[in-house]
Scaffold this motif. Structure first.
Motif, short mmCIF file in Angstrom:
data_model
loop_
_atom_site.label_atom_id
_atom_site.label_comp_id
_atom_site.label_asym_id
_atom_site.label_seq_id
_atom_site.Cartn_x
_atom_site.Cartn_y
_atom_site.Cartn_z
N MET A 1 0.61 2.76 -3.27
CA MET A 1 -0.55 3.59 -2.98
C MET A 1 -0.47 4.88 -3.79
O MET A 1 0.61 5.33 -4.16
CB MET A 1 -0.60 3.91 -1.48
N PRO A 2 -1.62 5.50 -4.06
CA PRO A 2 -1.61 6.70 -4.93
C PRO A 2 -1.05 7.95 -4.27
O PRO A 2 -0.66 8.88 -4.97
CB PRO A 2 -3.10 6.89 -5.26
N CYS B 1 -0.48 7.81 2.96
CA CYS B 1 -1.55 7.19 3.75
C CYS B 1 -1.23 7.29 5.24
O CYS B 1 -0.13 7.67 5.63
CB CYS B 1 -1.74 5.74 3.34
N PHE C 1 -9.43 9.56 -0.34
CA PHE C 1 -9.46 8.16 -0.77
C PHE C 1 -9.07 7.24 0.38
O PHE C 1 -8.43 7.63 1.36
CB PHE C 1 -8.51 7.93 -1.95
N GLU D 1 -9.54 1.07 -4.83
CA GLU D 1 -9.59 2.42 -4.28
C GLU D 1 -11.03 2.81 -3.97
O GLU D 1 -11.94 2.60 -4.78
CB GLU D 1 -8.97 3.43 -5.24
N GLY E 1 -13.32 6.01 -3.01
CA GLY E 1 -13.36 7.46 -2.95
C GLY E 1 -14.26 7.95 -1.83
O GLY E 1 -15.25 7.31 -1.48
N VAL F 1 -8.01 2.74 0.47
CA VAL F 1 -7.71 1.63 -0.43
C VAL F 1 -7.89 0.31 0.31
O VAL F 1 -7.28 0.09 1.36
CB VAL F 1 -6.27 1.72 -0.98
#
Length: 376
Positions: free
Chosen positions: A65-66, A69, A91, A105, A107, A93
């Motif tokens: 994951m970026p 979370c 965000f 993803e 936004g 996902v």
């Protein structure tokens, strides 16, 4: 950009379909398959991700994951889910539970941020998420079309500020919202105007967007922020709170209510309430809908109650525990901790039996874990 109005036709179609396909438990795996769970985590070497956990409590697979979370919503009748960024995240996902498709993803819309939680309508067509209208400082439910690439199709007010956890009742059309009552700085996690907070539980009719019930705690508990909730048998709603008053005070932190009723705080020994240090990180109900559990990572414990009688059943001890979920087995709850530990617990009488821990030394589980279905 102002918040989108609800597309009434699309929402009504989704709500009507949901009424015909109400689910009461996950149905992602056949009963003969091992159960699986999912939780966000931070890894020592791997960074942030979502971990899929097998019935043996081992890690089956991880998905990168970026950023950090929070909670996960599982789409009914499918093998996909959405994980939401930690508040005030921009965000979410969508990911495939079997790894057959890459993550997508999503936004946040302009002038919005997520609060970390969401839920699907029972037919799986719409995804609903708790969000902040930044310009207005008001809570909204974002509505996305899960059949159309998760495009935003509308929103509706939550009837409060700082919505966090949300859940659907068994009719498939009544949405329960835990409004924490505190506005969040969108550029960080700073709470704004805590002294003016006004927390509430609201019920929203999805077919019309109408607010059908709003409940607040009594004035002495005004500084309790209602954060997390779980739906029990017969649509009782268990909720957990976080205290924003003086730490020399020890108000009750877990309650139960129904739509149209007054909220009632559950009895808890004073020693346990003090140990919880004003903080509930997660609440869960077992698969039978008769056992309620609330975690306190600050206290290193999980408290348990029998829902029908309201009787306190005892605690399960686990350092930095937060994630809770039912497992498909009556009266059993799975626990996860920030130290990478998973445990099963079955409260019995005034104590709680607990399994030996399964440790994942390189992972730090985040606040929540979800059951994906199947036998345990």
């Amino acid at each position: 950009m102002p918040a989108m109005a609800i597309d009434r036709r699309e929402l009504l179609i989704g709500a009507a379909a949901a009424l015909m396909t109400v689910r009461t438990a996950p149905s992602l795996a056949a009963a003969s398959e091992p159960a699986r769970f999912a939780s966000a985590f931070a890894g020592e070497a791997s960074g942030y991700g979502v971990g899929l956990i097998g019935g043996d409590l081992g890690i089956a697979r991880t998905i990168a994951m970026p950023a950090r979370c929070h909670d996960i919503a599982v789409r009914p009748g499918s093998r996909e889910a959405v994980v939401f960024a930690r508040r005030p995240g921009r965000f979410a996902v969508r990911f495939d539970l079997d790894g057959r498709a890459g993550p997508l993803e999503l936004g946040a819309e302009e002038n919005r941020h997520f609060f970390g939680h969401g839920v699907y309508t029972a037919d799986g067509r719409l995804m609903l998420s708790s969000e902040n209208d930044i310009a207005g400082g008001a809570g909204v439910i974002g509505i996305r079309d899960a059949t159309g690439g998760y495009r935003p199709i509308g929103s509706m007010p939550t009837g409060g500020t700082g919505p966090h956890d949300i859940a659907l009742l068994s009719d498939g059309r009544t949405l329960i919202v835990a409004n924490g009552g505190i506005e969040t700085d969108p550029n960080g996690r700073t709470d704004i105007a805590v002294s003016q907070m006004r927390s509430s539980l609201t019920a929203i009719d999805l077919a019309s967007g109408a607010l059908i019930d709003r409940q607040e705690l009594k004035p002495d508990w005004r500084l309790l922020s209602i954060r997390h909730l779980a739906v029990a048998a017969e649509d009782s709603v268990v909720f957990g709170c976080q205290w924003h008053g003086a730490m020399t005070e020890h108000p009750p932190l877990v309650g139960i209510t129904r739509v149209g009723a007054a909220p009632r705080m559950l009895d808890c020994p004073a020693m346990v309430t003090r140990r919880m240090r004003g903080y509930v990180g997660s609440v869960a109900v077992d698969s039978s809908g008769t056992l309620a559990s609330a975690s306190s990572p600050k206290g290193g414990l999980v408290a348990h109650w029998d829902i029908a009688s309201g009787r306190f059943l005892g605690t399960s001890e686990l350092a930095d525990v937060c994630g809770l979920t039912g497992t498909g087995r009556a009266r059993e709850i799975l626990l996860t901790s920030g130290a990478g530990v998973t445990r099963r617990t079955m409260p019995d009488g005034d104590a709680a039996t607990i399994s030996p821990p399964e440790a994942h030394a390189d992972l730090h589980f985040d606040n929540h874990i979800v059951w994906l279905g199947g036998a345990t």
